[in-house]
Scaffold this active site. Structure first.
Site, PDB file in Angstrom:
ATOM      1  N   ASP A   1       2.614   1.698  -5.417  1.00 47.89           N
ATOM      2  CA  ASP A   1       2.620   0.372  -6.044  1.00 47.89           C
ATOM      3  C   ASP A   1       1.475   0.312  -7.047  1.00 47.89           C
ATOM      4  O   ASP A   1       0.305   0.377  -6.656  1.00 47.89           O
ATOM      5  CB  ASP A   1       2.453  -0.723  -4.983  1.00 47.89           C
ATOM      6  N   ARG A  20       1.324  -2.196  -9.502  1.00 49.39           N
ATOM      7  CA  ARG A  20       1.398  -3.490 -10.181  1.00 49.39           C
ATOM      8  C   ARG A  20       0.036  -4.188 -10.235  1.00 49.39           C
ATOM      9  O   ARG A  20      -0.778  -4.036  -9.333  1.00 49.39           O
ATOM     10  CB  ARG A  20       2.399  -4.400  -9.465  1.00 49.39           C
TER      11      ARG A  20
END
Length: 201
Positions: free
Chosen positions: A128, A130
């Site tokens: 991840d 983000r």
């Protein structure tokens, strides 16, 4: 330092109700992020907020491999029922930040038996990557510092809090598991710490 510029707005009628769509442009990358607002959010205390990561396959093509499109539309319904709130739609978040091409490569590995975390790792990609600075800036534009966050993802809650946003309440955004996305949801629950009660037994 702020990097988003509010560039345009217009009313957006949807099958869930009327929203106002606001476009914000990232001055560093020219990427355009979106805020869908409902009601008088400037006077709303702790509005419902969905911070939604772009998912072309789920949001546009109604893929059943994930629950992204269902979560987006469920958030729109809840916000309309509540009378005010926001959906912050973040671009460049496809596949938890790995991009569409890499997401398809990860899908191919998932079809061979890997879960979503294992597939990213097999490709040498982050699980991840983000970031949520754009969400924080859009909330700041609307003078919102405290929210009721529509999410099952404790990591998203922590990321917003680290950016100075108070998460007054975490509101579950649950969907009905399907045969296609059950393993995906189980991985979210067991490996990524998402709070999905039916899968946490």
């Amino acid at each position: 330092m702020q990097f988003l510029t509010h560039s345009s707005s217009a009313r957006l009628p949807t099958q869930y109700g009327d929203f106002d769509l606001h476009v914000f442009q990232d001055q560093r990358t020219d990427v355009e992020h979106i805020a869908l607002t409902c009601g008088d959010i400037t006077r709303s205390q702790n509005p419902l907020v969905r911070v939604h990561s772009e998912c072309l396959t789920g949001d546009v093509f109604a893929s059943t491999r994930c629950d992204c499109g269902e979560q987006l539309h469920h958030a729109q319904r809840l916000i309309q029922e509540h009378g005010h709130g926001l959906v912050l739609y973040l671009k460049n978040h496809e596949g938890r930040g790995i991009g569409l091409s890499n997401k398809m490569r990860a899908y191919a590995l998932q079809d061979q038996g890997l879960d979503t975390v294992e597939a990213n790792e097999a490709l040498g990609l982050p699980v991840d990557s983000r970031s949520y600075e754009a969400a924080s800036e859009m909330l700041s534009f609307f003078e919102i510092a405290s929210v009721r966050l529509l999410t099952n993802n404790l990591g998203k809650k922590s990321a917003l809090e680290a950016l100075g946003i108070t998460v007054h309440q975490q509101v579950p955004l649950l969907t009905e598991p399907t045969l296609e996305n059950l393993k995906y949801l189980q991985t979210k629950s067991t490996k990524l710490g998402h709070l999905i009660p039916d899968l946490m037994g």
